[in-house]
Enzyme design. Structure first.
Site, PDB file in Angstrom:
ATOM      1  N   CYS A 163       0.799  -1.235   0.000  1.00 22.55           N
ATOM      2  CA  CYS A 163       0.000   0.000   0.000  1.00 22.55           C
ATOM      3  C   CYS A 163       0.830   1.284   0.000  1.00 22.55           C
ATOM      4  CB  CYS A 163      -0.923   0.029   1.209  1.00 22.55           C
ATOM      5  SG  CYS A 163      -1.640  -1.548   1.635  1.00 22.55           S
ATOM      6  N   THR A 269       1.073  -7.715   9.767  1.00 26.96           N
ATOM      7  CA  THR A 269      -0.213  -7.181   9.302  1.00 26.96           C
ATOM      8  C   THR A 269      -0.887  -6.222  10.272  1.00 26.96           C
ATOM      9  OG1 THR A 269      -1.393  -9.110  10.196  1.00 26.96           O
ATOM     10  CG2 THR A 269      -0.665  -9.210   7.886  1.00 26.96           C
ATOM     11  N   HIS A 300      -5.117   7.434   4.877  1.00 24.46           N
ATOM     12  CA  HIS A 300      -5.012   6.113   4.251  1.00 24.46           C
ATOM     13  C   HIS A 300      -6.401   5.477   4.224  1.00 24.46           C
ATOM     14  CE1 HIS A 300      -2.969   2.644   2.736  1.00 24.46           C
ATOM     15  NE2 HIS A 300      -3.303   1.873   3.769  1.00 24.46           N
ATOM     16  N   THR A 304     -10.807  -0.796   7.461  1.00 22.15           N
ATOM     17  CA  THR A 304     -10.616  -1.971   8.304  1.00 22.15           C
ATOM     18  C   THR A 304     -10.694  -1.534   9.765  1.00 22.15           C
ATOM     19  OG1 THR A 304      -8.207  -1.690   8.263  1.00 22.15           O
ATOM     20  CG2 THR A 304      -9.186  -3.166   6.624  1.00 22.15           C
ATOM     21  N   GLU A 311      -4.855   4.525  12.784  1.00 21.42           N
ATOM     22  CA  GLU A 311      -4.530   5.732  12.019  1.00 21.42           C
ATOM     23  C   GLU A 311      -5.143   6.974  12.637  1.00 21.42           C
ATOM     24  OE1 GLU A 311      -4.926   7.696   7.531  1.00 21.42           O
ATOM     25  OE2 GLU A 311      -5.771   5.701   7.927  1.00 21.42           O
ATOM     26  N   LYS A 329     -10.139   6.392  -0.518  1.00 20.45           N
ATOM     27  CA  LYS A 329     -10.474   4.984  -0.757  1.00 20.45           C
ATOM     28  C   LYS A 329     -11.968   4.718  -0.634  1.00 20.45           C
ATOM     29  CE  LYS A 329      -5.963   3.164   0.570  1.00 20.45           C
ATOM     30  NZ  LYS A 329      -5.357   4.489   0.904  1.00 20.45           N
ATOM     31  N   HIS A 334      -9.449   0.190  -2.308  1.00 18.23           N
ATOM     32  CA  HIS A 334      -8.022   0.189  -1.992  1.00 18.23           C
ATOM     33  C   HIS A 334      -7.255  -0.247  -3.237  1.00 18.23           C
ATOM     34  CE1 HIS A 334      -4.297   0.046  -0.075  1.00 18.23           C
ATOM     35  NE2 HIS A 334      -4.643  -0.484   1.094  1.00 18.23           N
ATOM     36  N   PHE A 394       1.129  -3.213   4.720  1.00 17.94           N
ATOM     37  CA  PHE A 394       1.524  -4.479   5.308  1.00 17.94           C
ATOM     38  C   PHE A 394       3.042  -4.511   5.451  1.00 17.94           C
ATOM     39  CE2 PHE A 394      -2.020  -7.789   4.322  1.00 17.94           C
ATOM     40  CZ  PHE A 394      -2.848  -7.137   5.215  1.00 17.94           C
TER      41      PHE A 394
END
Length: 407
Positions: A163, A269, A300, A304, A311, A329, A334, A394
């Site tokens: 990403c 992750t 970002h 999730t 974030e 996004k 994404h 990731f």
């Protein structure tokens, strides 16, 4: 240190392939999320939502030019052609003078080519392989094909970091020019839509499975979010040493004011809020700015559960609740390797026009997320001198870019 400016930009995305198209979709809060009927054939795949780009191989690209390109490379090369044309550098001698380099990436190579090697391993036969299979599959297929297509022979950085591929591309391009290694850099990232990439996140229970509500998904920072949606596209920024740009009379969109990148060193992750904070502070330090100098943050914002919470708290720790923030996004899904470049392109354009898009589908802010100035409901008219664009990948790779408006 030399100053670095943006003189060309272009993108291919699920909501359009030029700025007027993209701006119209953002203002109308019209997303590019679709039900992917073709994915029904994959047993056990829970998500059926994706965000495809409207893109086919350009008619003027010959078979010889494109035989080493999968869809990722095609997206990257075409976005770069548009960006070079925008910068007035398409066909310019500087591309093949050694003064121009490339910093570009994707999460991986084209999955169709990966499948050709998979067929060999599973069926013990090489009948599906050809001379271009590896070139289309390799992690550096995008920058290599860009270099071949345009005759660029400076240094190449392959930013295959999921990403943050696109944002690292921009950041490393900025550093290459700032420190005098190159005069012009092609920077950005690309990704193609594939059910296999959706499956990566599906196995982590991180994809959206509200398959009957494509127009309502994803929902970054929203109480009712249930995961991300995978998209595709490519974004290219042309970065240039400022004096070189001024000498040739180039249009300057923005100045790259700062870049910060680091890694968590903790988990493959799971996002880490403290490391995200550090990346933002590194960018501010590099730019010589205070948090109060930033007028807008491009989040970002993957939708999730853990990512949005981490974030938001990292952002609040650096900026408090006063800086406007939204997530692109929510419109494009994404786009993985492309997102950093597409989001930077969009943020710079909006900064220059004095408006910023809301986060689509953000109706009820999750109480677990930090208190921030989330843009919701309608575009926000806002004049600011500096903006920040953040991406977190990731592997715990974090990036933060700062752009300055040029009067």
């Amino acid at each position: 240190m030399r100053r670095v400016v943006v003189t060309g930009m272009a993108g291919i995305s699920p909501i359009g392939n030029d700025w007027p198209q993209v701006a119209a979709r953002l203002k109308a809060q019209s997303t590019g999320i679709r039900y992917m009927a073709d994915w029904e054939k994959y047993r056990g795949l829970n998500t059926r939502l994706g965000a495809p780009a409207d893109f086919t191989k350009p008619a003027h690209y010959t078979r010889k030019q494109t035989r080493s390109m999968g869809r990722i490379a095609l997206l990257a090369v075409y976005a770069t052609e548009l960006a070079l044309a925008d910068a007035g550098l398409l066909g310019d001698p500087c591309l093949s003078s050694g003064q121009t380099g490339i910093a570009y990436g994707s999460s991986a190579g084209s999955l169709e080519a990966v499948a050709e090697f998979g067929n060999m391993l599973i069926n013990h036969a090489v009948d599906g392989l050809n001379a271009t299979s590896y070139i289309r599959m390799m992690g550096h297929t995008a920058p290599v094909n860009i270099g071949l297509f345009f005759g660029i022979n400076g240094r190449v950085y392959t930013t295959s970091s999921a990403c943050t591929s696109g944002s690292q591309g921009i950041g490393y391009a900025y550093e290459a020019i700032r420190h005098g290694y190159q005069t012009v850099m092609v920077a950005g990232g690309a990704e193609e839509l594939s059910a296999s990439e959706a499956a990566v996140f599906d196995t982590l229970f991180a994809t959206c499975i509200r398959n009957d509500e494509p127009h309502r998904r994803p929902r970054p920072f929203d109480r009712d979010r249930d995961g991300l949606v995978i998209g595709e596209g490519a974004g290219t920024l042309i970065l240039e040493e400022r004096e070189h740009a001024l000498a040739r009379g180039a249009h300057i969109y923005a100045e790259v004011a700062g870049f910060g990148t680091n890694s968590d060193g903790l988990h493959v992750t799971q996002p880490n809020s403290e490391s995200m904070q550090i990346a933002m502070r590194l960018a501010l330090q590099d730019a010589g700015l205070e948090a109060a100098d930033i007028g807008y943050i491009s989040a970002h914002g993957t939708a999730t559960d853990h990512g949005d919470v981490a974030e938001s708290h990292a952002t609040a720790a650096v900026f408090g609740s006063r800086t406007s923030i939204s997530a692109m996004k929510s419109y494009t899904g994404h786009t993985l390797g492309a997102c950093g470049a597409l989001e930077a392109w969009t943020a710079i354009r909006m900064m220059n026009e004095g408006w910023f898009h809301p986060t689509a589908n953000l109706d009820h802010i999750d109480p677990k997320c930090a208190e921030l100035d989330y843009i919701t409901g309608d575009i926000r008219i806002l004049e600011c001198e500096h903006i920040m664009s953040n991406n977190f990948a990731f592997g715990g790779i974090n990036t933060s870019l700062i752009f300055k408006r040029v009067a």
